[in-house]
Motif scaffolding. Structure first.
Motif, PDB file in Angstrom:
ATOM      1  N   ARG A  78       0.852  -1.197   0.000  1.00  0.00           N
ATOM      2  CA  ARG A  78       0.000   0.000   0.000  1.00  0.00           C
ATOM      3  C   ARG A  78       0.884   1.241   0.000  1.00  0.00           C
ATOM      4  O   ARG A  78       1.907   1.268   0.670  1.00  0.00           O
ATOM      5  N   VAL A  79       0.452   2.261  -0.758  1.00  0.00           N
ATOM      6  CA  VAL A  79       1.212   3.514  -0.816  1.00  0.00           C
ATOM      7  C   VAL A  79       0.318   4.658  -0.354  1.00  0.00           C
ATOM      8  O   VAL A  79      -0.824   4.790  -0.818  1.00  0.00           O
ATOM      9  N   ALA A  80       0.840   5.505   0.510  1.00  0.00           N
ATOM     10  CA  ALA A  80       0.157   6.708   0.977  1.00  0.00           C
ATOM     11  C   ALA A  80      -1.274   6.441   1.441  1.00  0.00           C
ATOM     12  O   ALA A  80      -2.225   6.982   0.865  1.00  0.00           O
ATOM     13  N   GLY A 108      17.760   3.963 -10.981  1.00  0.00           N
ATOM     14  CA  GLY A 108      17.472   3.105  -9.831  1.00  0.00           C
ATOM     15  C   GLY A 108      16.394   3.625  -8.890  1.00  0.00           C
ATOM     16  O   GLY A 108      16.024   2.943  -7.937  1.00  0.00           O
ATOM     17  N   THR A 109      15.874   4.843  -9.140  1.00  0.00           N
ATOM     18  CA  THR A 109      14.799   5.364  -8.285  1.00  0.00           C
ATOM     19  C   THR A 109      13.468   5.279  -9.027  1.00  0.00           C
ATOM     20  O   THR A 109      13.390   5.585 -10.214  1.00  0.00           O
ATOM     21  N   TYR A 110      12.447   4.867  -8.302  1.00  0.00           N
ATOM     22  CA  TYR A 110      11.090   4.792  -8.870  1.00  0.00           C
ATOM     23  C   TYR A 110      10.392   6.121  -8.573  1.00  0.00           C
ATOM     24  O   TYR A 110      10.385   6.568  -7.414  1.00  0.00           O
ATOM     25  N   TRP A 111       9.857   6.744  -9.613  1.00  0.00           N
ATOM     26  CA  TRP A 111       9.138   8.011  -9.444  1.00  0.00           C
ATOM     27  C   TRP A 111       7.690   7.807  -9.864  1.00  0.00           C
ATOM     28  O   TRP A 111       7.425   7.202 -10.911  1.00  0.00           O
ATOM     29  N   MET A 112       6.795   8.320  -9.064  1.00  0.00           N
ATOM     30  CA  MET A 112       5.376   8.176  -9.401  1.00  0.00           C
ATOM     31  C   MET A 112       4.709   9.547  -9.312  1.00  0.00           C
ATOM     32  O   MET A 112       4.907  10.281  -8.343  1.00  0.00           O
ATOM     33  N   ALA A 126      -0.931  18.084  -9.046  1.00  0.00           N
ATOM     34  CA  ALA A 126      -0.271  16.775  -9.123  1.00  0.00           C
ATOM     35  C   ALA A 126       0.546  16.517  -7.862  1.00  0.00           C
ATOM     36  O   ALA A 126       0.977  17.452  -7.186  1.00  0.00           O
ATOM     37  N   ARG A 127       0.707  15.246  -7.557  1.00  0.00           N
ATOM     38  CA  ARG A 127       1.562  14.839  -6.440  1.00  0.00           C
ATOM     39  C   ARG A 127       2.707  14.005  -6.999  1.00  0.00           C
ATOM     40  O   ARG A 127       2.568  13.399  -8.057  1.00  0.00           O
ATOM     41  N   MET A 128       3.786  13.896  -6.246  1.00  0.00           N
ATOM     42  CA  MET A 128       4.906  13.079  -6.702  1.00  0.00           C
ATOM     43  C   MET A 128       5.483  12.286  -5.524  1.00  0.00           C
ATOM     44  O   MET A 128       5.550  12.786  -4.401  1.00  0.00           O
ATOM     45  N   PHE A 129       5.864  11.051  -5.827  1.00  0.00           N
ATOM     46  CA  PHE A 129       6.450  10.161  -4.813  1.00  0.00           C
ATOM     47  C   PHE A 129       7.706   9.511  -5.390  1.00  0.00           C
ATOM     48  O   PHE A 129       7.818   9.354  -6.605  1.00  0.00           O
ATOM     49  N   SER A 130       8.605   9.099  -4.518  1.00  0.00           N
ATOM     50  CA  SER A 130       9.743   8.312  -4.995  1.00  0.00           C
ATOM     51  C   SER A 130      10.023   7.187  -4.008  1.00  0.00           C
ATOM     52  O   SER A 130       9.626   7.249  -2.835  1.00  0.00           O
ATOM     53  N   TRP A 145       8.664  -1.746  -3.789  1.00  0.00           N
ATOM     54  CA  TRP A 145       7.958  -2.080  -2.535  1.00  0.00           C
ATOM     55  C   TRP A 145       8.069  -0.981  -1.484  1.00  0.00           C
ATOM     56  O   TRP A 145       7.625  -1.125  -0.365  1.00  0.00           O
ATOM     57  N   GLY A 146       8.727   0.121  -1.838  1.00  0.00           N
ATOM     58  CA  GLY A 146       8.836   1.255  -0.935  1.00  0.00           C
ATOM     59  C   GLY A 146      10.156   1.266  -0.190  1.00  0.00           C
ATOM     60  O   GLY A 146      11.074   0.509  -0.570  1.00  0.00           O
ATOM     61  N   PRO A 147      10.305   2.114   0.838  1.00  0.00           N
ATOM     62  CA  PRO A 147       9.286   3.062   1.291  1.00  0.00           C
ATOM     63  C   PRO A 147       9.112   4.222   0.306  1.00  0.00           C
ATOM     64  O   PRO A 147      10.086   4.696  -0.264  1.00  0.00           O
ATOM     65  N   TRP A 148       7.853   4.652   0.118  1.00  0.00           N
ATOM     66  CA  TRP A 148       7.534   5.745  -0.799  1.00  0.00           C
ATOM     67  C   TRP A 148       7.516   7.063  -0.031  1.00  0.00           C
ATOM     68  O   TRP A 148       6.886   7.173   1.017  1.00  0.00           O
ATOM     69  N   THR A 149       8.228   8.044  -0.577  1.00  0.00           N
ATOM     70  CA  THR A 149       8.322   9.368   0.054  1.00  0.00           C
ATOM     71  C   THR A 149       7.594  10.369  -0.833  1.00  0.00           C
ATOM     72  O   THR A 149       7.778  10.359  -2.054  1.00  0.00           O
ATOM     73  N   GLN A 150       6.817  11.251  -0.228  1.00  0.00           N
ATOM     74  CA  GLN A 150       6.111  12.255  -1.039  1.00  0.00           C
ATOM     75  C   GLN A 150       6.969  13.507  -1.215  1.00  0.00           C
ATOM     76  O   GLN A 150       7.663  13.932  -0.294  1.00  0.00           O
TER      77      GLN A 150
END
Ligand code: GAL
Length: 371
Positions: free
Chosen positions: A251-253, A268-272, A285-289, A294-299
């Protein structure tokens, strides 16, 4: 005079090229036949040197699916050939993808092992508003289709997210919707984080709405979707044939209210990049990396810059396309400017992603060219 005419004739193709040779967000985008491209909420697959753009066919007066998923092909991302309907809705009454259902945000990935093109989409059953909250899967031997519909369902029935150990499962199991008369209180937010909705939908499967697909460098594929009443994003691993969930998801956020996920991986970094939840109306818009899917996802703060940056330039994210030339890779941020009163007139935003201080930035440009 003759000389001047000769010069004009010589320059004419250049003028036409200048008009057609750039990407212009928000404008009518004619295909090879001169018709505005009808592939909304879409995504792009590159296969054998050709780009295939899949999207929702939108009608004049309704956002419900009367046609299905369309496919366009291109070699240069500018000039698009209409390949027709890739996945067709059906006239069969009661069928999952009966004409009049809601079929949104289709994405296609290619499975190198099975040599099949796998399409996933958000599906709402006809006449049920947005209550079904399912994903659908279809498959084809050829990129442009026709795709055969396989099934639709909710996600990961009877499965907890991978981060839930015994303690977390016990605490989620202790939560009951009836104990929360009011939403958005601190207690409710805490309960959502602990899995109030995951527990509610545990037996029937998790809700699955706005979505995208992502294939990682190791060939593993993931389905990323808005779940838990659009409160929380889920990232679910696919089976090796890309046709089912493997049962592993994260689960994210939680309670972050994210829709319209679009993802890419850089160094090597996942950006969403995602949107908030305001239906067809644009929002910030929001952005996470994350260092791992599998995370951890940072906003992070909103990546958009320029006019209407606080409303994603009037659009909502749908996909991020990596484009490579030699050893250079460019990422194209794709979004939709929805027109719910005239759905087929919805427009496209395509903008290059720049990096500033190592973070993606999406700057508005009237026009630009890919390399
Ligand atoms: C948006 C969503 C769209 C569509 C719309 C319906 O938030 O991103 O794909 O579902 O809501 O109102």
């Amino acid at each position: 005079m003759v000389k001047r005419l000769f010069l004009i004739l010589l320059l004419l193709p250049l003028v036409v090229f200048a008009e057609n040779g750039t990407i212009q967000s928000g404008k009518i985008w004619p295909d090879e036949d001169g018709n505005h491209i009808n592939a909304h909420g879409g995504g792009i697959l590159k296969y054998n040197g050709t780009y295939y753009w899949f999207g929702e066919h939108k009608s004049e007066h309704t956002s419900s699916a009367l046609v299905g998923v369309t496919c366009y092909s291109s070699k240069d991302l500018l000039h698009w050939h209409n390949c027709g309907v890739a996945l067709s809705v059906t006239d069969e009454r009661g069928h999952d993808i009966e004409k009049g259902c809601v079929l949104e945000r289709p994405k296609v990935i290619y499975n190198k092992e099975t040599k099949k093109f796998c399409m996933w989409f958000h599906l709402e059953l006809k006449g049920q508003g947005y209550n079904a909250a399912r994903y659908g899967v279809a498959v084809s031997e050829r990129p442009e289709g026709p795709y055969e519909f396989l099934y639709s369902q909710r996600a990961n029935k009877g499965t907890w997210p991978i981060e839930f150990g015994e303690k977390e499962i016990a605490s989620a199991n202790a939560l009951n919707m009836a104990d929360f008369k009011e939403g958005w209180t601190p207690e409710w937010l805490e309960a959502v984080g602990k899995g109030l909705f995951v527990k509610r939908d545990f037996k029937t499967g998790q809700m699955s709405r706005d979505m995208t697909l992502f294939v990682d460098d190791d060939g593993k594929a993931y389905h990323i979707f808005s779940s838990e009443e659009n409160l929380t994003l889920h990232i679910a691993e696919l089976t090796d044939d890309y046709l089912h969930h493997s049962g592993r998801y994260t689960r994210v956020a939680p309670a972050g209210h994210n829709e319209a996920p679009a993802i890419f991986k850089h160094d090597g970094t996942y950006w969403m990049i995602t949107s908030g939840c305001t239906g067809w109306d644009p929002n910030e818009a929001r952005m996470f990396s994350a260092p791992s899917i599998w995370g951890p996802w940072t906003q992070h703060p909103n990546p958009c810059r320029g006019p209407l940056a606080d409303k994603t330039f009037g659009g909502q994210s749908t996909f991020i396309l990596p484009v490579s030339s030699g050893d250079k890779t460019q990422y194209i941020f794709m979004a939709d400017i929805w027109r719910p009163r005239h759905p087929s007139d919805a427009r496209y935003i395509w903008l290059p992603i720049e990096f500033e201080d190592g973070k993606p930035v999406v700057r508005w440009r009237e026009e630009w060219s890919t390399f």
